[in-house]
Design a protein around this motif. Structure first.
Motif, PDB file in Angstrom:
ATOM      1  N   GLY A  51      -1.279  -2.175   6.880  1.00 48.22           N
ATOM      2  CA  GLY A  51      -2.003  -0.938   6.605  1.00 48.22           C
ATOM      3  C   GLY A  51      -3.468  -1.164   6.953  1.00 48.22           C
ATOM      4  N   LEU A  52      -4.274  -0.159   6.719  1.00 48.30           N
ATOM      5  CA  LEU A  52      -5.702  -0.258   7.035  1.00 48.30           C
ATOM      6  C   LEU A  52      -6.504   0.200   5.826  1.00 48.30           C
ATOM      7  CD1 LEU A  52      -7.986  -0.607   9.179  1.00 48.30           C
ATOM      8  CD2 LEU A  52      -7.649   1.820   9.735  1.00 48.30           C
ATOM      9  N   GLY A  53      -7.314  -0.715   5.283  1.00 49.18           N
ATOM     10  CA  GLY A  53      -8.176  -0.324   4.171  1.00 49.18           C
ATOM     11  C   GLY A  53      -9.285   0.594   4.661  1.00 49.18           C
ATOM     12  N   GLY A  62       0.873  -1.172   0.000  1.00 46.87           N
ATOM     13  CA  GLY A  62       0.000   0.000   0.000  1.00 46.87           C
ATOM     14  C   GLY A  62       0.904   1.213   0.000  1.00 46.87           C
ATOM     15  N   SER A  63       0.419   2.333   0.484  1.00 42.70           N
ATOM     16  CA  SER A  63       1.275   3.527   0.506  1.00 42.70           C
ATOM     17  C   SER A  63       1.720   3.911   1.914  1.00 42.70           C
ATOM     18  CB  SER A  63       0.547   4.710  -0.145  1.00 42.70           C
ATOM     19  OG  SER A  63      -0.720   4.887   0.459  1.00 42.70           O
ATOM     20  N   THR A  64       0.921   3.601   2.924  1.00 45.10           N
ATOM     21  CA  THR A  64       1.194   4.119   4.273  1.00 45.10           C
ATOM     22  C   THR A  64       2.556   3.695   4.839  1.00 45.10           C
ATOM     23  OG1 THR A  64      -1.191   4.081   4.639  1.00 45.10           O
ATOM     24  CG2 THR A  64       0.205   4.391   6.571  1.00 45.10           C
ATOM     25  N   PRO A  65       2.943   2.412   4.758  1.00 46.62           N
ATOM     26  CA  PRO A  65       4.207   2.025   5.418  1.00 46.62           C
ATOM     27  C   PRO A  65       5.458   2.436   4.655  1.00 46.62           C
ATOM     28  CG  PRO A  65       2.786   0.101   4.997  1.00 46.62           C
ATOM     29  CD  PRO A  65       2.232   1.237   4.221  1.00 46.62           C
ATOM     30  N   HIS A  73     -10.242  -3.471   5.772  1.00 45.04           N
ATOM     31  CA  HIS A  73      -9.542  -4.716   5.411  1.00 45.04           C
ATOM     32  C   HIS A  73      -8.118  -4.719   5.947  1.00 45.04           C
ATOM     33  CE1 HIS A  73      -8.196  -3.008   1.214  1.00 45.04           C
ATOM     34  NE2 HIS A  73      -7.301  -2.729   2.131  1.00 45.04           N
ATOM     35  N   LYS A 113      -8.715   8.160   6.978  1.00 39.71           N
ATOM     36  CA  LYS A 113      -8.769   6.898   7.737  1.00 39.71           C
ATOM     37  C   LYS A 113      -9.457   7.065   9.100  1.00 39.71           C
ATOM     38  CE  LYS A 113      -6.482   4.339   4.727  1.00 39.71           C
ATOM     39  NZ  LYS A 113      -5.085   3.976   4.741  1.00 39.71           N
ATOM     40  N   ARG A 137      -5.138   4.220  -7.906  1.00 39.74           N
ATOM     41  CA  ARG A 137      -4.097   5.253  -7.786  1.00 39.74           C
ATOM     42  C   ARG A 137      -2.703   4.648  -7.862  1.00 39.74           C
ATOM     43  NH1 ARG A 137      -3.494   5.325  -1.547  1.00 39.74           N
ATOM     44  NH2 ARG A 137      -5.012   3.677  -1.221  1.00 39.74           N
ATOM     45  N   TYR A 138      -2.553   3.365  -7.498  1.00 34.60           N
ATOM     46  CA  TYR A 138      -1.226   2.748  -7.608  1.00 34.60           C
ATOM     47  C   TYR A 138      -0.884   2.462  -9.076  1.00 34.60           C
ATOM     48  CZ  TYR A 138      -2.466   1.323  -2.769  1.00 34.60           C
ATOM     49  OH  TYR A 138      -2.882   1.279  -1.467  1.00 34.60           O
TER      50      TYR A 138
END
Ligand code: PGA
Length: 234
Positions: free
Chosen positions: A128-130, A40-43, A134, A197, A163-164
């Motif tokens: 991460g957190l969807g 994902g992007s957060t980490p 999820h 979030k 977006r990815y």
């Protein structure tokens, strides 16, 4: 006993520094840490920062949390490519296990991931957190006792993944480590940043556990830390 910690830090560098420092501290205490890592992007900024101390990772093992299915081999937004770019190709590791959703024998690939997990468990899952709660690709309604599996992505996840992929064909399914093994990890970190979030953080941390919000199942985890920035906690 449940021990869910909520750590809230100012957005930006302070948050990245705090999580990266905590990760390096874990590796200092247990150099052979077996980690299951999200993309994902957060980490990603956390991995970038931690990778500045490559020697910390030399005895550690990494399992990729999930992977999109049906992608071209050179797709830069695959979870494998992203984790390699931000961490795995920058540090020495004892072992890195990615996931091949397009394996000729997918059942054998899924079993092999479960065997990796069974070979010592997961010491630290960094998730991460969807927006729908999820964890990995374990979408709402996923079985809490599920193991590594091929799964369909929820419509909101498919939309969010666009977006990815920046206009390239984006996936509708993937393979994920299951909730059973994430919930059984010795320690779980959930990383969530940004105001978008905030609502799902509340639903996950402050409301009763429900399979409709997979992240809420972590409420009963003995060692779970929510690393939030101010906006995600708002
Ligand atoms: P994000 O994705 O880190 O890009 O917000 C998290 C997720 O969907 O699991």
């Amino acid at each position: 006993m449940s021990a869910v910690r909520r750590v809230v830090i100012a957005a930006g560098d302070a948050w990245v520094d705090a999580v990266a420092t905590a990760l390096l501290d874990r590796l200092a205490a247990a150099p052979d840490l077996r980690m299951c890592l999200a993309t994902g992007s957060t980490p990603l900024p956390v991995y970038d920062r931690a990778a500045r101390s490559p020697e910390s990772f030399a005895q550690a093992s990494v399992l990729l949390l999930d992977e999109f299915g049906g992608l071209p081999a050179d797709e830069p937004a695959s979870c494998d490519c992203v984790l390699r770019d931000h961490l795995v190709d920058r540090v020495p590791l004892a072992e890195y296990r990615s996931i091949d959703p397009d394996a000729d024998d997918l059942a054998a690939e899924l079993r092999s991931i479960d065997t990796w997990i069974d070979g010592g468990g997961i010491d630290l899952a960094v998730l991460g957190l969807g927006r729908n709660g999820h964890l990995g690709m374990n979408e709402p309604g996923s079985p809490p006792d599920g193991r590594t599996a091929r799964v369909d992505l929820a419509p909101t996840t498919i939309e969010g993944a666009q977006r990815y992929f920046e206009g390239r064909a984006h996936p509708k399914w993937g393979v994920t480590v299951g909730l059973r093994d994430l919930l059984a990890a010795r320690e779980v970190w959930v990383l969530a940043t940004g105001a978008a979030k905030a609502d799902i953080v509340v639903a996950s941390v402050d409301r009763p556990a429900t399979t409709d919000v997979p992240a809420s199942l972590l409420r009963n985890h003995p060692e779970c830390t929510w690393w939030l920035d101010d906006p995600a906690d708002s």
